[in-house]
Design a protein around this motif. Structure first.
Motif, PDB file in Angstrom:
ATOM      1  N   TRP A 123      13.373   6.732   4.978  1.00  0.00           N
ATOM      2  CA  TRP A 123      13.207   6.711   3.527  1.00  0.00           C
ATOM      3  C   TRP A 123      12.202   5.622   3.177  1.00  0.00           C
ATOM      4  CZ3 TRP A 123      15.419  10.520   0.832  1.00  0.00           C
ATOM      5  CH2 TRP A 123      15.268  10.487  -0.553  1.00  0.00           C
ATOM      6  N   PRO A 124      11.191   5.940   2.360  1.00  0.00           N
ATOM      7  CA  PRO A 124      10.153   4.941   2.076  1.00  0.00           C
ATOM      8  C   PRO A 124      10.632   3.837   1.135  1.00  0.00           C
ATOM      9  CG  PRO A 124       9.790   6.913   0.767  1.00  0.00           C
ATOM     10  CD  PRO A 124      10.936   7.228   1.689  1.00  0.00           C
ATOM     11  N   ASP A 125      10.105   2.640   1.327  1.00  0.00           N
ATOM     12  CA  ASP A 125      10.357   1.523   0.411  1.00  0.00           C
ATOM     13  C   ASP A 125       9.301   1.472  -0.680  1.00  0.00           C
ATOM     14  OD1 ASP A 125      12.624   0.658   1.695  1.00  0.00           O
ATOM     15  OD2 ASP A 125      11.583  -0.838   2.912  1.00  0.00           O
ATOM     16  N   ARG A 126       8.077   1.777  -0.303  1.00  0.00           N
ATOM     17  CA  ARG A 126       6.957   1.742  -1.242  1.00  0.00           C
ATOM     18  C   ARG A 126       5.910   2.738  -0.783  1.00  0.00           C
ATOM     19  NH1 ARG A 126       2.123  -1.403  -2.146  1.00  0.00           N
ATOM     20  NH2 ARG A 126       1.809  -1.882  -4.375  1.00  0.00           N
ATOM     21  N   ILE A 127       5.377   3.477  -1.739  1.00  0.00           N
ATOM     22  CA  ILE A 127       4.332   4.441  -1.429  1.00  0.00           C
ATOM     23  C   ILE A 127       3.083   4.056  -2.207  1.00  0.00           C
ATOM     24  CG2 ILE A 127       3.583   6.835  -1.710  1.00  0.00           C
ATOM     25  CD1 ILE A 127       5.619   6.505   0.490  1.00  0.00           C
ATOM     26  N   LYS A 128       1.978   3.861  -1.495  1.00  0.00           N
ATOM     27  CA  LYS A 128       0.727   3.517  -2.166  1.00  0.00           C
ATOM     28  C   LYS A 128      -0.387   4.423  -1.672  1.00  0.00           C
ATOM     29  CE  LYS A 128      -2.567  -0.189  -3.177  1.00  0.00           C
ATOM     30  NZ  LYS A 128      -2.588   0.128  -4.632  1.00  0.00           N
ATOM     31  N   PHE A 129      -1.056   5.051  -2.626  1.00  0.00           N
ATOM     32  CA  PHE A 129      -2.245   5.829  -2.283  1.00  0.00           C
ATOM     33  C   PHE A 129      -3.433   4.876  -2.360  1.00  0.00           C
ATOM     34  CE2 PHE A 129      -5.896   8.549  -3.170  1.00  0.00           C
ATOM     35  CZ  PHE A 129      -5.743   9.528  -2.195  1.00  0.00           C
ATOM     36  N   GLY A 130      -3.892   4.420  -1.224  1.00  0.00           N
ATOM     37  CA  GLY A 130      -4.934   3.405  -1.186  1.00  0.00           C
ATOM     38  C   GLY A 130      -6.284   3.920  -0.750  1.00  0.00           C
ATOM     39  N   LYS A 131      -6.392   5.236  -0.598  1.00  0.00           N
ATOM     40  CA  LYS A 131      -7.651   5.806  -0.135  1.00  0.00           C
ATOM     41  C   LYS A 131      -8.548   6.190  -1.311  1.00  0.00           C
ATOM     42  CE  LYS A 131      -5.781   9.187   2.111  1.00  0.00           C
ATOM     43  NZ  LYS A 131      -5.646  10.376   2.977  1.00  0.00           N
ATOM     44  N   PRO A 183      -9.947   8.804  -3.648  1.00  0.00           N
ATOM     45  CA  PRO A 183      -9.474  10.147  -4.011  1.00  0.00           C
ATOM     46  C   PRO A 183     -10.527  11.236  -3.850  1.00  0.00           C
ATOM     47  CG  PRO A 183      -9.823   8.815  -5.974  1.00  0.00           C
ATOM     48  CD  PRO A 183      -9.970   7.890  -4.800  1.00  0.00           C
ATOM     49  N   GLU A 184     -11.736  10.873  -3.427  1.00  0.00           N
ATOM     50  CA  GLU A 184     -12.791  11.839  -3.083  1.00  0.00           C
ATOM     51  C   GLU A 184     -13.116  12.761  -4.255  1.00  0.00           C
ATOM     52  OE1 GLU A 184     -11.585  13.883   0.453  1.00  0.00           O
ATOM     53  OE2 GLU A 184     -11.139  12.029   1.526  1.00  0.00           O
ATOM     54  N   ILE A 185     -13.541  12.164  -5.367  1.00  0.00           N
ATOM     55  CA  ILE A 185     -13.879  12.935  -6.554  1.00  0.00           C
ATOM     56  C   ILE A 185     -15.206  13.667  -6.358  1.00  0.00           C
ATOM     57  CG2 ILE A 185     -14.306  12.847  -9.037  1.00  0.00           C
ATOM     58  CD1 ILE A 185     -11.440  12.113  -8.112  1.00  0.00           C
ATOM     59  N   SER A 186     -15.224  14.929  -6.717  1.00  0.00           N
ATOM     60  CA  SER A 186     -16.463  15.703  -6.649  1.00  0.00           C
ATOM     61  C   SER A 186     -16.564  16.605  -7.874  1.00  0.00           C
ATOM     62  CB  SER A 186     -16.520  16.549  -5.368  1.00  0.00           C
ATOM     63  OG  SER A 186     -15.469  17.493  -5.349  1.00  0.00           O
ATOM     64  N   ILE A 187     -17.773  16.894  -8.269  1.00  0.00           N
ATOM     65  CA  ILE A 187     -18.033  17.818  -9.376  1.00  0.00           C
ATOM     66  C   ILE A 187     -18.299  19.196  -8.785  1.00  0.00           C
ATOM     67  CG2 ILE A 187     -19.523  18.382 -11.323  1.00  0.00           C
ATOM     68  CD1 ILE A 187     -20.232  15.396 -11.496  1.00  0.00           C
ATOM     69  N   VAL A 188     -17.454  20.164  -9.145  1.00  0.00           N
ATOM     70  CA  VAL A 188     -17.633  21.533  -8.661  1.00  0.00           C
ATOM     71  C   VAL A 188     -18.622  22.275  -9.546  1.00  0.00           C
ATOM     72  CG1 VAL A 188     -16.485  23.723  -8.159  1.00  0.00           C
ATOM     73  CG2 VAL A 188     -15.333  21.559  -7.675  1.00  0.00           C
ATOM     74  N   GLY A 216      -9.917   7.739 -12.196  1.00  0.00           N
ATOM     75  CA  GLY A 216      -8.801   6.954 -12.711  1.00  0.00           C
ATOM     76  C   GLY A 216      -7.505   7.738 -12.788  1.00  0.00           C
ATOM     77  N   PHE A 217      -7.543   8.958 -13.374  1.00  0.00           N
ATOM     78  CA  PHE A 217      -6.280   9.699 -13.479  1.00  0.00           C
ATOM     79  C   PHE A 217      -5.926  10.419 -12.186  1.00  0.00           C
ATOM     80  CE2 PHE A 217      -9.102  12.953 -15.700  1.00  0.00           C
ATOM     81  CZ  PHE A 217      -8.972  13.983 -14.772  1.00  0.00           C
ATOM     82  N   ALA A 218      -6.933  10.734 -11.349  1.00  0.00           N
ATOM     83  CA  ALA A 218      -6.655  11.388 -10.067  1.00  0.00           C
ATOM     84  C   ALA A 218      -5.806  10.504  -9.173  1.00  0.00           C
ATOM     85  CB  ALA A 218      -7.956  11.756  -9.360  1.00  0.00           C
ATOM     86  N   LEU A 219      -5.906   9.203  -9.355  1.00  0.00           N
ATOM     87  CA  LEU A 219      -5.110   8.273  -8.556  1.00  0.00           C
ATOM     88  C   LEU A 219      -3.617   8.540  -8.724  1.00  0.00           C
ATOM     89  CD1 LEU A 219      -5.280   5.767  -6.697  1.00  0.00           C
ATOM     90  CD2 LEU A 219      -5.145   4.354  -8.754  1.00  0.00           C
ATOM     91  N   MET A 220      -3.164   8.817  -9.972  1.00  0.00           N
ATOM     92  CA  MET A 220      -1.753   9.106 -10.214  1.00  0.00           C
ATOM     93  C   MET A 220      -1.353  10.440  -9.584  1.00  0.00           C
ATOM     94  SD  MET A 220       0.483  11.069 -12.156  1.00  0.00           S
ATOM     95  CE  MET A 220      -0.473  11.614 -13.558  1.00  0.00           C
ATOM     96  N   VAL A 225      11.021   8.628 -12.542  1.00  0.00           N
ATOM     97  CA  VAL A 225      11.599   7.366 -13.002  1.00  0.00           C
ATOM     98  C   VAL A 225      11.269   6.215 -12.060  1.00  0.00           C
ATOM     99  CG1 VAL A 225      13.784   6.190 -13.536  1.00  0.00           C
ATOM    100  CG2 VAL A 225      13.422   8.547 -14.262  1.00  0.00           C
ATOM    101  N   THR A 226      10.946   6.516 -10.815  1.00  0.00           N
ATOM    102  CA  THR A 226      10.576   5.458  -9.871  1.00  0.00           C
ATOM    103  C   THR A 226       9.348   4.711 -10.393  1.00  0.00           C
ATOM    104  OG1 THR A 226      11.479   6.676  -7.979  1.00  0.00           O
ATOM    105  CG2 THR A 226       9.826   5.001  -7.509  1.00  0.00           C
ATOM    106  N   PRO A 227       9.413   3.367 -10.472  1.00  0.00           N
ATOM    107  CA  PRO A 227       8.310   2.594 -11.061  1.00  0.00           C
ATOM    108  C   PRO A 227       6.971   2.884 -10.391  1.00  0.00           C
ATOM    109  CG  PRO A 227      10.226   1.194 -10.738  1.00  0.00           C
ATOM    110  CD  PRO A 227      10.537   2.497 -10.059  1.00  0.00           C
ATOM    111  N   TYR A 228       5.952   3.125 -11.233  1.00  0.00           N
ATOM    112  CA  TYR A 228       4.609   3.434 -10.747  1.00  0.00           C
ATOM    113  C   TYR A 228       3.589   2.509 -11.402  1.00  0.00           C
ATOM    114  CZ  TYR A 228       0.042   5.657 -10.452  1.00  0.00           C
ATOM    115  OH  TYR A 228      -1.289   5.887 -10.248  1.00  0.00           O
ATOM    116  N   ARG A 229       2.635   2.049 -10.615  1.00  0.00           N
ATOM    117  CA  ARG A 229       1.521   1.290 -11.166  1.00  0.00           C
ATOM    118  C   ARG A 229       0.358   1.288 -10.174  1.00  0.00           C
ATOM    119  NH1 ARG A 229       0.468  -1.880 -15.356  1.00  0.00           N
ATOM    120  NH2 ARG A 229      -1.144  -3.490 -15.169  1.00  0.00           N
ATOM    121  N   SER A 230      -0.810   1.636 -10.694  1.00  0.00           N
ATOM    122  CA  SER A 230      -2.066   1.525  -9.934  1.00  0.00           C
ATOM    123  C   SER A 230      -2.004   2.196  -8.568  1.00  0.00           C
ATOM    124  CB  SER A 230      -2.466   0.053  -9.780  1.00  0.00           C
ATOM    125  OG  SER A 230      -2.598  -0.565 -11.035  1.00  0.00           O
ATOM    126  N   GLY A 231      -1.493   3.435  -8.541  1.00  0.00           N
ATOM    127  CA  GLY A 231      -1.473   4.198  -7.305  1.00  0.00           C
ATOM    128  C   GLY A 231      -0.301   3.936  -6.389  1.00  0.00           C
TER     129      GLY A 231
END
Length: 392
Positions: A94-102, A104-109, A140-144, A259-265
């Motif tokens: 079970w994870p203690d903390r999950i962070k997306f730190g990569k 997000p590879e944004i591209s314009i289609v 910015g929003f893709a991070l969430m 409900v799990t606290p989220y901030r900055s990815g």
């Protein structure tokens, strides 16, 4: 297009209903009712199968709020799943903390101003928008979105659902709220998962995106629990929407993620029980929204609660969503040795085709509903919540 009253009259002449447990009562915005089976969604219309097998399209916008919500979360039994990826991870920690730190590879289609069609992609998502957005806003929003995806995939519950199109999960974004509603969004909501189309609809305002001059900017401090909730639905595999799970678990796990606290990815999973208590009993941490059920909660007997029809579940959203979160959290963190062993066995049973009481029997593991209810009440009592089961 037939009116709902005409449909009602037609049904009175339709004869004996074809066999099928999905036949239910549908109510329109004016309170009129018919008996029909939902066979799927077609754009912004629900396809209702009448007693003689004929299928009639009816606008989602003209249904009652509860039935429109039900339809949006329904996945047609005939729909084919193009599963995003298989993540059978029941043995993971079970994870203690999950962070997306990569990146997000944004591209314009594509960006077509004349047709108001702008398409952007991140690592796992494709965003269809009706206005042009800058790379920084999308990033910015893709991070969430990407952090929620990583969180769901990391939970050792095999949340490996999600139908991809050309390798991406589909999101539709709307500048105007009325356009969001017209596309199938629910009035007053900040986002919605359309199960039949495996699609999440989101008004830009819910993401903190607002118009400034001729462009748009992102308010990074704006948060919404609705979006992680709906994204969790999108990532929940179809077997988990079976009777015996749809409702208490499907909404409970979506609430858990939201409900799990989220901030900055990053999602802070360890110690999220305090946020869950605040959200269920009051108005959430720092008054960010909650079910406000108080510390003395009484609901119907546990068996009835876990096996109720999803349409009935939606009749009392505050108490049913809040209690689903408490019960789901109990199975994830409190039951037995706190290792989620029984709920993992339950989910494996759903994946193997068990439903209804056959699946719940795996979760009971020899206990009666009364015994299980007492154990849930005792566990939450130690955390300061009186949760009892019986007639309301």
């Amino acid at each position: 297009m037939r009116c709902f009253g005409c449909l009602l009259g037609f049904l009175l002449l339709a004869g004996i209903c074809r066999a099928g447990e999905e036949m239910r009562t549908w109510t329109d915005a004016q309170g009129r009712k018919i008996e029909a089976r939902m066979s799927g969604l077609d754009g912004d219309q629900v396809l209702l199968e009448l007693k003689d097998g004929r299928k009639i399209p009816y606008p989602l916008a003209k249904l009652s709020a509860d039935d429109a919500h039900f339809a949006r979360h329904f996945e047609s039994a005939s729909a084919s799943d193009e599963v995003a990826e298989q993540v059978i991870n029941f043995d993971s920690e079970w994870p203690d903390r999950i962070k997306f730190g990569k990146d997000p590879e944004i591209s314009i289609v594509s960006e077509d101003a004349d047709r108001k069609k702008f398409i952007y992609e991140s690592s796992n998502y494709r965003y269809h928008c009706d206005v042009r957005l800058s790379n920084s806003v999308v990033r910015g929003f893709a991070l969430m979105f990407e952090a929620t995806h990583l969180f769901c995939r990391s939970l050792p519950l095999a949340l490996d659902g999600g139908k991809k199109t050309d390798g991406k999960l589909e999101i539709r974004l709307f500048e105007q709220y009325d356009e969001y509603i017209a596309a199938g969004g629910m009035q007053g909501s900040a986002g919605v998962f359309i199960g039949g189309r495996a699609l999440v609809l989101v008004p830009l305002d819910s993401l903190g995106v607002r118009k400034v001059g001729s462009g748009y900017m992102l308010d990074r401090d704006k948060s919404s629990k609705t979006l992680p909730h709906e994204l969790t639905h999108q990532l929940t595999p179809r077997p988990y929407f079976a009777k015996g799970s749809m409702g208490w678990f499907t909404e409970g796990i979506a609430e858990y993620v939201a409900v799990t606290p989220y901030r900055s990815g990053a999602f802070s999973v360890r110690g999220n029980h305090k946020d869950i208590i605040d959200y269920t009993t009051a108005y959430g941490s720092k008054n960010t929204g909650g079910r406000a059920l108080g510390e003395n909660i009484q609901i119907d007997d546990l068996k009835k609660f876990m096996l109720q029809d999803y349409g009935d579940f939606l009749q009392y959203p505050q108490i049913n969503y809040g209690c689903s979160l408490l019960i789901t959290y109990y199975f994830l963190q409190m039951d037995g040795d706190g290792d989620a062993k029984r709920i993992k066995s339950f989910l494996k049973a759903l994946r193997a085709g068990k439903t209804d009481e056959d699946a719940i029997a795996v979760l009971l593991d020899g206990r009666s509903y009364e015994q299980l209810g007492e154990e849930i009440s005792k566990a939450w009592g130690k955390r300061g919540i009186s949760l009892t089961f019986g007639a309301r």
